[in-house]
Design an enzyme around this catalytic site. Structure first.
Site, short mmCIF file in Angstrom:
data_model
loop_
_atom_site.label_atom_id
_atom_site.label_comp_id
_atom_site.label_asym_id
_atom_site.label_seq_id
_atom_site.Cartn_x
_atom_site.Cartn_y
_atom_site.Cartn_z
N LYS A 205 0.82 -1.21 0.00
CA LYS A 205 0.00 0.00 0.00
C LYS A 205 0.85 1.27 0.00
CE LYS A 205 -4.26 -1.92 1.89
NZ LYS A 205 -3.91 -3.34 2.11
C1 LIG Z 1 -4.52 -4.40 1.47
C2 LIG Z 1 -3.79 -5.70 1.48
C3 LIG Z 1 -4.15 -6.76 0.62
C4 LIG Z 1 -5.33 -6.70 -0.30
O1 LIG Z 1 -5.11 -5.86 -1.40
P1 LIG Z 1 -6.35 -5.38 -2.29
O2 LIG Z 1 -5.81 -4.37 -3.20
O3 LIG Z 1 -7.35 -4.82 -1.32
O4 LIG Z 1 -6.88 -6.59 -2.97
C5 LIG Z 1 -3.38 -7.91 0.64
N1 LIG Z 1 -2.34 -8.05 1.48
C6 LIG Z 1 -1.97 -7.07 2.32
C7 LIG Z 1 -0.83 -7.29 3.23
C8 LIG Z 1 -2.67 -5.85 2.34
O5 LIG Z 1 -2.31 -4.88 3.20
#
Ligand SMILES: *Cc1c(COP(=O)(O)O)cnc(C)c1O
Length: 438
Positions: A107
């Site tokens: 993210k």
């Molecule tokens: C947010 C997140 C996901 C999911 O990603 P999306 O884009 O919502 O599908 C998977 N793994 C981790 C560690 C995350 O923080």
């Protein structure tokens, strides 16, 4: 760049509007009117480009004149300042490590790019931008660290008391500067409710310029395309050209970006959408019935999403046609028990520690390989977070071997600071209003 609402193609806005609104009033999602296909010379020779050069090529094609080239280069240099290396498990299996940024999760790509784009559009000294975020862990850390020190912005993060991991809490509560944390006596849903109520409150909106930093913002999606091209660049250098990506999916922003990249010419074979027990999308791909459910709690808790927001965007890329989606995307889901087994197997086989989300994507690509005759394909699972963020999931033997990255070591010595609050909107509102001008 023009964007339309998935609810109404006539409802079009420019990039800046889409960034600050996050979502159109009609509750659709913004999608680019024009998805450009990148130059063939670039696509054939990805191995000649750095991550930052790729980021510029992709984002300038999408953004067009929304941000002038030199400004966009500066945003990228500042936002994408860490690597996304491909780690080789064996000849056919790879891990794309997306956890080398400040919050140790993928993210960071979205949050850092978004914060700098927002700051760019705010640079003329408009009213302070107040970013409100509810988090169950990973989003808050990425947004806090993404906006830390970014001028003209202030971030308020709400998280449920006692329900985020120790390292996640450090990432939320040790920043100071323009970042404030509130620990709410309640659940993540209570936090989200408080934020939603704030956005709907006329008095708050009259005195503060509020915005959400949530994952449906188009400026978070765009930078997530970069690392797909960058992964292929690294594999091209190893002579591997037929690649399947396995993506651990919750709200489907990560894989959505991969599919957007594919529309722009990413030379990829296909994608696997790997979920935990929250399997709305795999069920839909299998049956053709799209039925959301309340989320259930799992070890891969950043994927505990029963109604994935970004799926609408993905169906839009396939013009609503499930048959077309099935040609590119395979959906699979796994239980907590299988997740633990996968973590142990990756560790035993490769001496590699994968976080629970990553382990699900790895397991998915193993199963696909078992069912398929051996061919030229190689498989890349996206590693979305560093294992140290989820210490409780691992058996003692593995937990002991998790190395703390320097980002964490730096935080360990710092004082945590958060305001404790009941899940009470009036208290939250008072906090926001009182803090004005502090
Ligand atoms: C947010 C997140 C996901 C999911 O990603 P999306 O884009 O919502 O599908 C998977 N793994 C981790 C560690 C995350 O923080």
């Amino acid at each position: 760049m023009k964007l339309y609402s998935t609810q109404n193609k006539q409802n079009q806005v420019d990039f800046q509007t889409a960034v600050f609104n996050s979502m159109p009033q009609d509750k659709g999602l913004y999608m680019p009117v024009d998805i450009p296909v990148l130059r063939q010379e670039f696509l054939d020779n990805l191995d000649r480009y750095t991550l930052q050069e790729i980021a510029f090529e992709v984002s300038s094609a999408l953004l067009k004149d929304a941000i002038p080239a030199d400004d966009l280069r500066a945003i990228i240099a500042d936002a994408v300042n860490f690597d996304a290396p491909v780690h080789e498990l064996d000849e056919k299996n790879y891990v794309l490590e997306l956890f080398h940024g400040p919050s140790l999760a993928f993210k960071d790509f979205g949050a850092r790019f978004m914060s700098r784009v927002m700051a760019y559009f705010l640079k003329d000294g408009e009213q302070l931008l107040d970013v409100l975020v509810a988090t169950s862990g990973d989003t808050g850390g990425a947004v806090a660290l993404g906006f830390l020190g970014v001028p003209h912005t202030r971030v308020t993060i709400l998280y449920p008391e006692g329900k985020v991991s120790p390292i996640q809490e450090l990432q939320l509560c040790t920043n100071g500067q323009n970042i404030r944390a509130i620990t709410v006596k309640g659940t993540f849903d209570d936090c989200q409710q408080l934020v939603k109520q704030a956005f709907a409150d006329p008095e708050l909106n009259a005195s503060l310029r509020l915005t959400s930093a949530n994952s449906i913002n188009i400026s978070r999606l765009i930078p997530q395309t970069f690392y797909y091209f960058h992964a292929l660049a690294q594999l091209f250098r190893k002579g591997k050209r037929s690649v399947v990506f396995s993506v651990p999916s919750g709200n489907f922003g990560n894989i959505g970006a991969g599919l957007l990249a594919w529309k722009m010419g990413l030379p990829v074979k296909s994608f696997i959408a790997a979920t935990n027990a929250n399997d709305t999308v795999p069920r839909f791909l299998e049956s053709g019935v799209y039925e959301t459910r309340p989320s259930v709690q799992t070890y891969a808790n950043a994927m505990d999403v029963g109604a994935p927001s970004n799926w609408v965007r993905i169906m839009e890329l396939f013009k609503g046609n499930r048959e077309e989606a099935l040609k590119m995307v395979l959906g699979v889901s796994y239980t907590d028990e299988q997740t633990l087994e996968a973590i142990a197997e990756i560790y035993n086989r490769y001496n590699y520690i994968a976080c629970p989300h990553t382990a699900i994507a790895w397991l998915a690509m193993q199963k696909v390989q078992e069912q398929k005759a051996n061919n030229e394909d190689v498989y890349v699972c996206l590693s979305t977070a560093h294992a140290c963020k989820f210490p409780d999931v691992f058996p003692e033997e593995i937990a002991r071997r998790i190395e703390l990255p320097e980002q964490v070591a730096e935080m360990l010595g710092k004082e945590k600071s958060a305001t404790a609050m009941d899940a009470d909107f009036n208290a939250f509102k008072k906090y926001l209003l009182n803090a004005e001008g502090e």
